[in-house]
Design a protein around this motif. Sequence first.
Motif, PDB file in Angstrom:
ATOM      1  N   LYS A  29      11.318   5.577  45.278  1.00 32.68           N
ATOM      2  CA  LYS A  29      12.028   6.386  46.266  1.00 32.68           C
ATOM      3  C   LYS A  29      13.411   6.839  45.793  1.00 32.68           C
ATOM      4  CE  LYS A  29       9.611   4.470  50.242  1.00 32.68           C
ATOM      5  NZ  LYS A  29       9.106   5.684  50.844  1.00 32.68           N
ATOM      6  N   ARG A  30      13.753   6.461  44.567  1.00 31.09           N
ATOM      7  CA  ARG A  30      15.078   6.787  44.010  1.00 31.09           C
ATOM      8  C   ARG A  30      16.202   6.227  44.883  1.00 31.09           C
ATOM      9  NH1 ARG A  30      15.126  10.782  39.803  1.00 31.09           N
ATOM     10  NH2 ARG A  30      12.991  11.346  39.343  1.00 31.09           N
ATOM     11  N   VAL A  44      13.728   0.585  55.106  1.00 32.25           N
ATOM     12  CA  VAL A  44      13.491  -0.224  53.907  1.00 32.25           C
ATOM     13  C   VAL A  44      12.419  -1.272  54.199  1.00 32.25           C
ATOM     14  CG1 VAL A  44      14.519  -1.840  52.257  1.00 32.25           C
ATOM     15  CG2 VAL A  44      15.843   0.131  53.052  1.00 32.25           C
ATOM     16  N   MET A  45      12.550  -1.937  55.331  1.00 34.54           N
ATOM     17  CA  MET A  45      11.597  -2.980  55.697  1.00 34.54           C
ATOM     18  C   MET A  45      10.184  -2.410  55.846  1.00 34.54           C
ATOM     19  SD  MET A  45      13.490  -5.609  55.737  1.00 34.54           S
ATOM     20  CE  MET A  45      12.555  -6.809  56.580  1.00 34.54           C
ATOM     21  N   GLN A  46      10.066  -1.272  56.498  1.00 43.49           N
ATOM     22  CA  GLN A  46       8.742  -0.657  56.672  1.00 43.49           C
ATOM     23  C   GLN A  46       8.143  -0.263  55.333  1.00 43.49           C
ATOM     24  OE1 GLN A  46       8.917   2.416  59.664  1.00 43.49           O
ATOM     25  NE2 GLN A  46       9.290   0.945  61.298  1.00 43.49           N
ATOM     26  N   SER A  47       8.971   0.198  54.393  1.00 41.24           N
ATOM     27  CA  SER A  47       8.443   0.559  53.077  1.00 41.24           C
ATOM     28  C   SER A  47       7.886  -0.654  52.342  1.00 41.24           C
ATOM     29  CB  SER A  47       9.519   1.251  52.229  1.00 41.24           C
ATOM     30  OG  SER A  47      10.441   0.321  51.718  1.00 41.24           O
ATOM     31  N   ALA A  79      15.002  -8.949  44.291  1.00 38.70           N
ATOM     32  CA  ALA A  79      14.524  -7.604  44.641  1.00 38.70           C
ATOM     33  C   ALA A  79      13.185  -7.306  43.966  1.00 38.70           C
ATOM     34  CB  ALA A  79      15.560  -6.555  44.250  1.00 38.70           C
ATOM     35  N   ILE A  80      13.063  -7.637  42.706  1.00 41.29           N
ATOM     36  CA  ILE A  80      11.817  -7.354  41.987  1.00 41.29           C
ATOM     37  C   ILE A  80      10.668  -8.173  42.575  1.00 41.29           C
ATOM     38  CG2 ILE A  80      10.611  -7.619  39.777  1.00 41.29           C
ATOM     39  CD1 ILE A  80      13.333  -6.885  38.442  1.00 41.29           C
ATOM     40  N   ARG A  81      10.894  -9.451  42.789  1.00 38.21           N
ATOM     41  CA  ARG A  81       9.807 -10.329  43.233  1.00 38.21           C
ATOM     42  C   ARG A  81       9.413 -10.132  44.698  1.00 38.21           C
ATOM     43  NH1 ARG A  81      11.591 -15.873  41.554  1.00 38.21           N
ATOM     44  NH2 ARG A  81       9.636 -16.479  42.497  1.00 38.21           N
ATOM     45  N   THR A  82      10.261  -9.462  45.494  1.00 39.34           N
ATOM     46  CA  THR A  82       9.880  -9.117  46.866  1.00 39.34           C
ATOM     47  C   THR A  82       9.185  -7.760  46.938  1.00 39.34           C
ATOM     48  OG1 THR A  82      12.042  -8.121  47.304  1.00 39.34           O
ATOM     49  CG2 THR A  82      11.730 -10.439  47.980  1.00 39.34           C
ATOM     50  N   GLY A  83       9.165  -7.033  45.826  1.00 40.78           N
ATOM     51  CA  GLY A  83       8.568  -5.697  45.820  1.00 40.78           C
ATOM     52  C   GLY A  83       9.580  -4.601  46.047  1.00 40.78           C
ATOM     53  N   LEU A  84      10.814  -4.954  46.371  1.00 38.76           N
ATOM     54  CA  LEU A  84      11.836  -3.944  46.602  1.00 38.76           C
ATOM     55  C   LEU A  84      12.150  -3.171  45.321  1.00 38.76           C
ATOM     56  CD1 LEU A  84      13.908  -2.511  48.387  1.00 38.76           C
ATOM     57  CD2 LEU A  84      15.505  -4.406  47.904  1.00 38.76           C
ATOM     58  N   GLY A  85      12.118  -3.846  44.177  1.00 40.46           N
ATOM     59  CA  GLY A  85      12.409  -3.170  42.910  1.00 40.46           C
ATOM     60  C   GLY A  85      11.509  -1.969  42.676  1.00 40.46           C
ATOM     61  N   LYS A  86      10.241  -2.132  42.963  1.00 43.06           N
ATOM     62  CA  LYS A  86       9.267  -1.040  42.804  1.00 43.06           C
ATOM     63  C   LYS A  86       9.589   0.116  43.748  1.00 43.06           C
ATOM     64  CE  LYS A  86       4.268  -0.431  42.485  1.00 43.06           C
ATOM     65  NZ  LYS A  86       2.979  -1.110  42.601  1.00 43.06           N
ATOM     66  N   SER A 133       9.556  -9.030  36.505  1.00 41.91           N
ATOM     67  CA  SER A 133       8.443  -8.078  36.599  1.00 41.91           C
ATOM     68  C   SER A 133       7.124  -8.744  36.252  1.00 41.91           C
ATOM     69  CB  SER A 133       8.686  -6.875  35.689  1.00 41.91           C
ATOM     70  OG  SER A 133       9.830  -6.172  36.107  1.00 41.91           O
ATOM     71  N   LEU A 134       7.115  -9.587  35.210  1.00 46.56           N
ATOM     72  CA  LEU A 134       5.904 -10.325  34.854  1.00 46.56           C
ATOM     73  C   LEU A 134       5.511 -11.305  35.959  1.00 46.56           C
ATOM     74  CD1 LEU A 134       6.413 -11.040  31.050  1.00 46.56           C
ATOM     75  CD2 LEU A 134       4.662  -9.594  32.105  1.00 46.56           C
ATOM     76  N   ASP A 135       6.507 -11.996  36.514  1.00 49.35           N
ATOM     77  CA  ASP A 135       6.230 -12.908  37.631  1.00 49.35           C
ATOM     78  C   ASP A 135       5.597 -12.153  38.789  1.00 49.35           C
ATOM     79  OD1 ASP A 135       7.194 -15.124  36.315  1.00 49.35           O
ATOM     80  OD2 ASP A 135       9.118 -15.174  37.360  1.00 49.35           O
ATOM     81  N   PHE A 136       6.125 -10.970  39.107  1.00 46.81           N
ATOM     82  CA  PHE A 136       5.603 -10.160  40.208  1.00 46.81           C
ATOM     83  C   PHE A 136       4.152  -9.759  39.935  1.00 46.81           C
ATOM     84  CE2 PHE A 136       4.945  -6.098  42.431  1.00 46.81           C
ATOM     85  CZ  PHE A 136       5.254  -6.476  43.727  1.00 46.81           C
TER      86      PHE A 136
END
Length: 180
Positions: free
Chosen positions: A76-77, A149-152, A64-71, A15-18
């Motif tokens: 989006k739950r 997922v990709m569009q998000s 996942a976190i560093r690609t933005g997927l984690g957020k 998360s800090l890296d992101f």
Amino acid sequence: MYPFLRLTKTLLKSSLDFKKGNTLSLHDTAEFYFTARFNDIDNFLEMNNGRIFTLFDLGRTDFAIRTGLGKKLLQKRWGLVVAGSTIQYRKRIRAFDKVVMKTRVAAIDERWFYIEQTMWVNHKCTCHALLRTAVTNIKTGKVIDTNQVMQSLGYHDISLPPDEWVQAWIDADKLRPFPH
């Protein structure tokens, strides 16, 4: 036992890296560094195969976190699920070995993300895994279409077809009967 302390450390560091801009695109390979500990080692004095899969979870979490997927998962739950895997072991990982884990997206189809993960000690690959993964709706458990997922994540018209060996595994896995 699940490595909750390592998971917490991974969540915080990634998360800090992101936040610092140390992000990844879906075409990048993430590198995750750790040292094999005594609680990773089995009675044969090497890293247990189950622990290897558990530590691969942490590599996918970092990715996942560093690609933005984690957020997006939180917003989006959504959740993550592994629907299949295959692994090859070549070299032993022993206590105190310095390990580099590499994680990348090997292919994407309409439903699945195929993730390739490896562990390296002294520049030698110790194991190589391929996983069929998906993003799911936490409430319903249903798989979210990869295009959604990709569009998000801001990706449009991305194409990542499988290499021949990945396609061979996909095809072979479809032939495998599931017990009823």
